[in-house]
Write a protein that holds these residues in place. Structure first.
Motif, PDB file in Angstrom:
ATOM      1  N   LEU A 182       0.906  -0.999   0.142  1.00  0.00           N
ATOM      2  CA  LEU A 182      -0.081   0.101  -0.110  1.00  0.00           C
ATOM      3  C   LEU A 182       0.922   1.280  -0.027  1.00  0.00           C
ATOM      4  O   LEU A 182       0.624   2.293  -0.941  1.00  0.00           O
ATOM      5  CB  LEU A 182      -0.900  -0.139   1.184  1.00  0.00           C
ATOM      6  N   PHE A 183       1.807   1.233   0.719  1.00  0.00           N
ATOM      7  CA  PHE A 183       2.955   2.360   0.809  1.00  0.00           C
ATOM      8  C   PHE A 183       3.571   2.587  -0.251  1.00  0.00           C
ATOM      9  O   PHE A 183       3.816   3.785  -0.775  1.00  0.00           O
ATOM     10  CB  PHE A 183       3.463   2.383   2.327  1.00  0.00           C
ATOM     11  N   ALA A 213       1.381   4.273  -2.748  1.00  0.00           N
ATOM     12  CA  ALA A 213       1.088   5.620  -2.515  1.00  0.00           C
ATOM     13  C   ALA A 213       2.267   6.658  -3.041  1.00  0.00           C
ATOM     14  O   ALA A 213       2.330   7.533  -3.765  1.00  0.00           O
ATOM     15  CB  ALA A 213       0.745   5.959  -1.035  1.00  0.00           C
ATOM     16  N   PHE A 269       2.889   9.462  -5.717  1.00  0.00           N
ATOM     17  CA  PHE A 269       3.218  10.623  -5.301  1.00  0.00           C
ATOM     18  C   PHE A 269       4.520  11.242  -6.092  1.00  0.00           C
ATOM     19  O   PHE A 269       4.392  12.403  -6.458  1.00  0.00           O
ATOM     20  CB  PHE A 269       3.736  10.723  -3.823  1.00  0.00           C
ATOM     21  N   MET A 302       3.876  17.822  -1.096  1.00  0.00           N
ATOM     22  CA  MET A 302       3.894  16.340  -1.510  1.00  0.00           C
ATOM     23  C   MET A 302       5.081  15.417  -0.596  1.00  0.00           C
ATOM     24  O   MET A 302       4.855  14.233  -0.592  1.00  0.00           O
ATOM     25  CB  MET A 302       3.771  16.194  -2.887  1.00  0.00           C
ATOM     26  N   VAL A 347       6.104  16.524   1.974  1.00  0.00           N
ATOM     27  CA  VAL A 347       5.945  15.953   3.332  1.00  0.00           C
ATOM     28  C   VAL A 347       5.170  15.012   3.584  1.00  0.00           C
ATOM     29  O   VAL A 347       5.329  14.125   4.300  1.00  0.00           O
ATOM     30  CB  VAL A 347       5.486  17.363   3.733  1.00  0.00           C
ATOM     31  N   CYS A 348       4.067  14.747   2.732  1.00  0.00           N
ATOM     32  CA  CYS A 348       3.117  13.738   2.680  1.00  0.00           C
ATOM     33  C   CYS A 348       3.904  12.359   2.431  1.00  0.00           C
ATOM     34  O   CYS A 348       3.932  11.371   3.002  1.00  0.00           O
ATOM     35  CB  CYS A 348       2.074  13.636   1.674  1.00  0.00           C
ATOM     36  N   ALA A 360       6.097  11.545   5.588  1.00  0.00           N
ATOM     37  CA  ALA A 360       5.192  10.883   6.740  1.00  0.00           C
ATOM     38  C   ALA A 360       4.942   9.368   6.108  1.00  0.00           C
ATOM     39  O   ALA A 360       4.788   8.628   7.004  1.00  0.00           O
ATOM     40  CB  ALA A 360       3.760  11.652   6.672  1.00  0.00           C
ATOM     41  N   ILE A 361       4.606   8.911   4.826  1.00  0.00           N
ATOM     42  CA  ILE A 361       4.236   7.635   4.531  1.00  0.00           C
ATOM     43  C   ILE A 361       5.667   6.940   4.803  1.00  0.00           C
ATOM     44  O   ILE A 361       5.410   5.667   5.158  1.00  0.00           O
ATOM     45  CB  ILE A 361       3.873   7.660   3.185  1.00  0.00           C
ATOM     46  N   GLY A 406       6.231   5.670   8.037  1.00  0.00           N
ATOM     47  CA  GLY A 406       5.389   4.265   8.425  1.00  0.00           C
ATOM     48  C   GLY A 406       5.937   3.316   7.829  1.00  0.00           C
ATOM     49  O   GLY A 406       5.968   2.094   8.315  1.00  0.00           O
ATOM     50  N   LEU A 412       9.754  11.832  10.999  1.00  0.00           N
ATOM     51  CA  LEU A 412       8.871  12.988  11.015  1.00  0.00           C
ATOM     52  C   LEU A 412       9.391  14.299  11.629  1.00  0.00           C
ATOM     53  O   LEU A 412       8.791  15.362  11.211  1.00  0.00           O
ATOM     54  CB  LEU A 412       7.861  12.590  12.085  1.00  0.00           C
ATOM     55  N   ALA A 461      10.471  15.917   8.436  1.00  0.00           N
ATOM     56  CA  ALA A 461       9.188  16.436   7.829  1.00  0.00           C
ATOM     57  C   ALA A 461       8.884  17.909   8.442  1.00  0.00           C
ATOM     58  O   ALA A 461       8.440  18.764   7.641  1.00  0.00           O
ATOM     59  CB  ALA A 461       7.882  15.578   7.809  1.00  0.00           C
ATOM     60  N   LEU A 468      -4.958  10.572  -1.719  1.00  0.00           N
ATOM     61  CA  LEU A 468      -4.490  10.677  -3.088  1.00  0.00           C
ATOM     62  C   LEU A 468      -5.333  11.079  -4.183  1.00  0.00           C
ATOM     63  O   LEU A 468      -4.774  11.768  -5.112  1.00  0.00           O
ATOM     64  CB  LEU A 468      -4.050   9.272  -3.539  1.00  0.00           C
ATOM     65  N   PHE A 516      -5.042  14.707  -3.872  1.00  0.00           N
ATOM     66  CA  PHE A 516      -3.856  15.334  -4.531  1.00  0.00           C
ATOM     67  C   PHE A 516      -4.003  15.221  -6.121  1.00  0.00           C
ATOM     68  O   PHE A 516      -3.450  16.306  -6.726  1.00  0.00           O
ATOM     69  CB  PHE A 516      -2.666  14.460  -4.111  1.00  0.00           C
ATOM     70  N   VAL A 552      -4.067  12.635   4.337  1.00  0.00           N
ATOM     71  CA  VAL A 552      -3.108  11.439   4.155  1.00  0.00           C
ATOM     72  C   VAL A 552      -2.494  11.259   5.421  1.00  0.00           C
ATOM     73  O   VAL A 552      -2.319  10.241   6.113  1.00  0.00           O
ATOM     74  CB  VAL A 552      -1.885  12.189   3.241  1.00  0.00           C
ATOM     75  N   MET A 600      -1.913   8.069   8.190  1.00  0.00           N
ATOM     76  CA  MET A 600      -0.818   7.745   9.197  1.00  0.00           C
ATOM     77  C   MET A 600      -0.875   7.717  10.555  1.00  0.00           C
ATOM     78  O   MET A 600      -0.393   6.655  11.353  1.00  0.00           O
ATOM     79  CB  MET A 600       0.510   8.772   8.583  1.00  0.00           C
ATOM     80  N   PHE A 631      -2.456   4.606  11.537  1.00  0.00           N
ATOM     81  CA  PHE A 631      -1.410   3.435  11.220  1.00  0.00           C
ATOM     82  C   PHE A 631      -0.379   3.480  12.284  1.00  0.00           C
ATOM     83  O   PHE A 631       0.054   2.451  13.043  1.00  0.00           O
ATOM     84  CB  PHE A 631      -0.588   3.448   9.891  1.00  0.00           C
ATOM     85  N   LEU A 649       2.188  18.370  12.074  1.00  0.00           N
ATOM     86  CA  LEU A 649       2.654  18.625  10.685  1.00  0.00           C
ATOM     87  C   LEU A 649       1.430  19.301   9.993  1.00  0.00           C
ATOM     88  O   LEU A 649       1.521  20.285   9.577  1.00  0.00           O
ATOM     89  CB  LEU A 649       2.834  17.448   9.832  1.00  0.00           C
TER      90      LEU A 649
END
Lengths: 111, 130
Positions: A10-11, A14, A18, A48, A50-51, A54-55, A58, A66, A69, B19, B22, B53, B57, B60, B73
């Protein structure tokens, strides 16, 4: 499929999405007709990133990413503000100069 | 076992929603024809997409400290994104000479004129058509 594999798939998906979105935004940054478009695109790429960080924190299970970030948010904001203030000062100076020119022309016409 | 999978699907749905936000923002940035419209579209990604998003997280992340950092953030982005947009619109105001072709602006007080009548202004806005 275990749960860890599912999360990593999944990550990864994503992060790939991005990456594609950042490339598409960079196109707008390159073809953008005015300086405003370029600063806007760079600001959006920063969001983007920063997102993605973060992903990634994880995905790798590293919470110190973080902090990176957080610093990234502040620095991208600082870049936008400094560039914007430079161009605002330039635009104000040009507007004042053109105002003086038009005022002088009007005075000459009236005389 | 099933609870873990339910959490996974919740996270997957929320992440894909972010997503999508975005993707909509990027489509708008590339397709709109005027800078102010592009700024509006970029704001969607800056606040809504990032928030969704980060919420995924937060669900998670197991520990409280990580969740607090992620929430910080969102707080930072919600303070900085409108400020950056405000500065960008100021650049547009000071550098674009043909700004009145695209947007309806209030007259300044110095000129001593009142704003145009609503119907008049609306028809002008329609003619521009972007």
């Amino acid at each position: 499929m275990t749960i860890d594999q599912a999360y990593s798939y999944l990550f990864f998906v994503a992060l790939i999405v991005f990456g594609i979105l950042m490339a598409v935004t960079l196109i707008r940054c390159i073809i953008g007709p005015s300086i405003n478009d370029r600063i806007l695109s760079i600001n959006m790429i920063g969001t983007m990133v920063v997102c993605s960080i973060a992903i990634l924190s994880g995905l790798l299970d590293e919470s110190w990413l973080l902090d990176v970030a957080l610093v990234y948010v502040m620095i991208s904001f600082l870049a936008v503000i400094i560039l914007a203030s430079v161009y605002i000062r330039e635009g104000r100076r040009k507007a004042a100069a053109s105002d003086k020119e038009t005022a002088g022309k009007k005075e000459e016409e009236s005389v | 076992m099933t609870a873990e999978w339910i959490r996974f699907w919740i996270i997957a749905v929320i992440l894909i929603l972010g997503l999508i936000a975005f993707i909509l923002a990027v489509i708008g940035v590339n397709r709109f024809s005027f800078v102010m419209n592009r700024m509006h579209s970029a704001g969607v990604g800056d606040s809504l997409g990032l928030m969704i998003v980060i919420i995924a997280m937060i669900i998670f992340s197991g520990s409280v400290m990580t969740a607090l950092k992620l929430a910080l953030l969102v707080v930072f982005m919600w303070f900085t994104a409108p400020t950056a947009t405000h500065f960008l619109s100021q650049i547009e105001f000071y550098t674009n000479k043909q700004l009145e072709d695209h947007v309806r602006m209030k007259k300044t007080l110095e000129s001593g004129e009142t704003a145009p009548a609503p119907e008049d202004a609306e028809s002008r806005g329609r003619e521009d058509g972007d």
